[in-house]
Design a protein around this motif. Sequence first.
Motif, PDB file in Angstrom:
ATOM      1  N   LEU A  56      -5.260  13.884  -4.731  1.00 30.20           N
ATOM      2  CA  LEU A  56      -5.647  13.102  -3.725  1.00 30.20           C
ATOM      3  C   LEU A  56      -5.478  11.569  -3.963  1.00 30.20           C
ATOM      4  O   LEU A  56      -4.900  10.672  -3.145  1.00 30.20           O
ATOM      5  CB  LEU A  56      -6.936  13.388  -2.773  1.00 30.20           C
ATOM      6  CG  LEU A  56      -7.421  12.795  -1.664  1.00 30.20           C
ATOM      7  CD1 LEU A  56      -6.629  12.807  -0.704  1.00 30.20           C
ATOM      8  CD2 LEU A  56      -8.916  12.709  -1.748  1.00 30.20           C
ATOM      9  N   ALA A  57      -5.914  11.142  -5.052  1.00 28.88           N
ATOM     10  CA  ALA A  57      -6.111   9.780  -5.606  1.00 28.88           C
ATOM     11  C   ALA A  57      -4.681   9.441  -5.804  1.00 28.88           C
ATOM     12  O   ALA A  57      -4.268   8.072  -5.551  1.00 28.88           O
ATOM     13  CB  ALA A  57      -6.858   9.605  -6.886  1.00 28.88           C
ATOM     14  N   THR A  59      -1.697  10.526  -4.463  1.00 32.46           N
ATOM     15  CA  THR A  59      -0.949  10.406  -3.025  1.00 32.46           C
ATOM     16  C   THR A  59      -1.513   9.402  -2.307  1.00 32.46           C
ATOM     17  O   THR A  59      -0.651   8.534  -2.023  1.00 32.46           O
ATOM     18  CB  THR A  59      -1.381  11.668  -2.136  1.00 32.46           C
ATOM     19  OG1 THR A  59      -1.148  12.772  -3.042  1.00 32.46           O
ATOM     20  CG2 THR A  59      -0.597  11.541  -1.162  1.00 32.46           C
ATOM     21  N   SER A  60      -2.793   8.781  -2.548  1.00 37.08           N
ATOM     22  CA  SER A  60      -3.263   7.594  -1.916  1.00 37.08           C
ATOM     23  C   SER A  60      -2.799   6.368  -2.339  1.00 37.08           C
ATOM     24  O   SER A  60      -2.570   5.473  -1.853  1.00 37.08           O
ATOM     25  CB  SER A  60      -4.767   7.631  -1.726  1.00 37.08           C
ATOM     26  OG  SER A  60      -5.152   8.874  -1.085  1.00 37.08           O
ATOM     27  N   ALA A  61      -2.753   6.391  -3.709  1.00 38.15           N
ATOM     28  CA  ALA A  61      -2.360   5.412  -4.530  1.00 38.15           C
ATOM     29  C   ALA A  61      -1.159   5.112  -4.317  1.00 38.15           C
ATOM     30  O   ALA A  61      -0.303   3.634  -4.328  1.00 38.15           O
ATOM     31  CB  ALA A  61      -2.838   5.429  -5.782  1.00 38.15           C
ATOM     32  N   THR A  63       1.564   6.460  -2.100  1.00 34.15           N
ATOM     33  CA  THR A  63       2.337   6.492  -0.929  1.00 34.15           C
ATOM     34  C   THR A  63       1.661   5.976   0.380  1.00 34.15           C
ATOM     35  O   THR A  63       0.425   5.631   0.196  1.00 34.15           O
ATOM     36  CB  THR A  63       2.746   7.738  -0.384  1.00 34.15           C
ATOM     37  OG1 THR A  63       1.451   8.408  -0.324  1.00 34.15           O
ATOM     38  CG2 THR A  63       3.338   8.585  -1.524  1.00 34.15           C
ATOM     39  N   GLU A  64       2.492   5.237   1.351  1.00 33.20           N
ATOM     40  CA  GLU A  64       1.793   4.842   2.506  1.00 33.20           C
ATOM     41  C   GLU A  64       2.789   5.207   3.640  1.00 33.20           C
ATOM     42  O   GLU A  64       3.837   4.976   3.913  1.00 33.20           O
ATOM     43  CB  GLU A  64       1.986   3.356   2.508  1.00 33.20           C
ATOM     44  CG  GLU A  64       1.424   2.604   3.576  1.00 33.20           C
ATOM     45  CD  GLU A  64       1.175   0.981   3.650  1.00 33.20           C
ATOM     46  OE1 GLU A  64       1.407   0.423   4.770  1.00 33.20           O
ATOM     47  OE2 GLU A  64       1.172   0.773   2.500  1.00 33.20           O
ATOM     48  N   ALA A  69       4.330   3.080  -1.719  1.00 32.12           N
ATOM     49  CA  ALA A  69       3.375   1.969  -1.364  1.00 32.12           C
ATOM     50  C   ALA A  69       3.709   0.679  -2.121  1.00 32.12           C
ATOM     51  O   ALA A  69       3.093  -0.259  -1.724  1.00 32.12           O
ATOM     52  CB  ALA A  69       2.113   2.279  -1.558  1.00 32.12           C
ATOM     53  N   ARG A  73      -0.582  -1.729  -5.322  1.00 32.62           N
ATOM     54  CA  ARG A  73      -1.512  -0.621  -5.218  1.00 32.62           C
ATOM     55  C   ARG A  73      -1.812   0.193  -6.307  1.00 32.62           C
ATOM     56  O   ARG A  73      -2.829   0.267  -6.696  1.00 32.62           O
ATOM     57  CB  ARG A  73      -1.315  -0.042  -3.774  1.00 32.62           C
ATOM     58  CG  ARG A  73      -2.383   0.986  -3.527  1.00 32.62           C
ATOM     59  CD  ARG A  73      -2.391   1.865  -2.296  1.00 32.62           C
ATOM     60  NE  ARG A  73      -1.836   1.289  -1.076  1.00 32.62           N
ATOM     61  CZ  ARG A  73      -1.504   1.848   0.001  1.00 32.62           C
ATOM     62  NH1 ARG A  73      -1.544   3.183  -0.086  1.00 32.62           N
ATOM     63  NH2 ARG A  73      -1.273   1.174   1.080  1.00 32.62           N
TER      64      ARG A  73
END
Length: 110
Positions: A56-57, A59-61, A63-64, A69, A73
């Motif tokens: 999860l971290a 993917t969040s870090a 991609t946007e 991203a 980021r």
Amino acid sequence: MSNSVPVAPALAAMLALAGGTFLLRLSGPALRARVTFPQRAEKLLEVSAVVLLAALAATSALTEGADFAGVARPAGVLVGGVLAWRKAPFLLVVLAAAGTAALLRLAGVP
């Protein structure tokens, strides 16, 4: 024509969901003494939680939406991760990560 939801069914649905949530949360401690897992299964459950949070971290870090991203980021997340690993205070971790990303973006790094 109004698009509002009638109050009574919405309230009943809210109460049902709240009750269900409460019962699910209560069932964990209540069933913990009755349900046992083999040692290997418990270890796999612990590891799977860490792997899920890491995915999860990441993917969040990285991609946007469906796109990459940029560099700022992930660099901020890396700085925050290193500080957290070194047991820095949480406020410092958050401010350093956000500041790193902000300064890189200010410098023109995507």
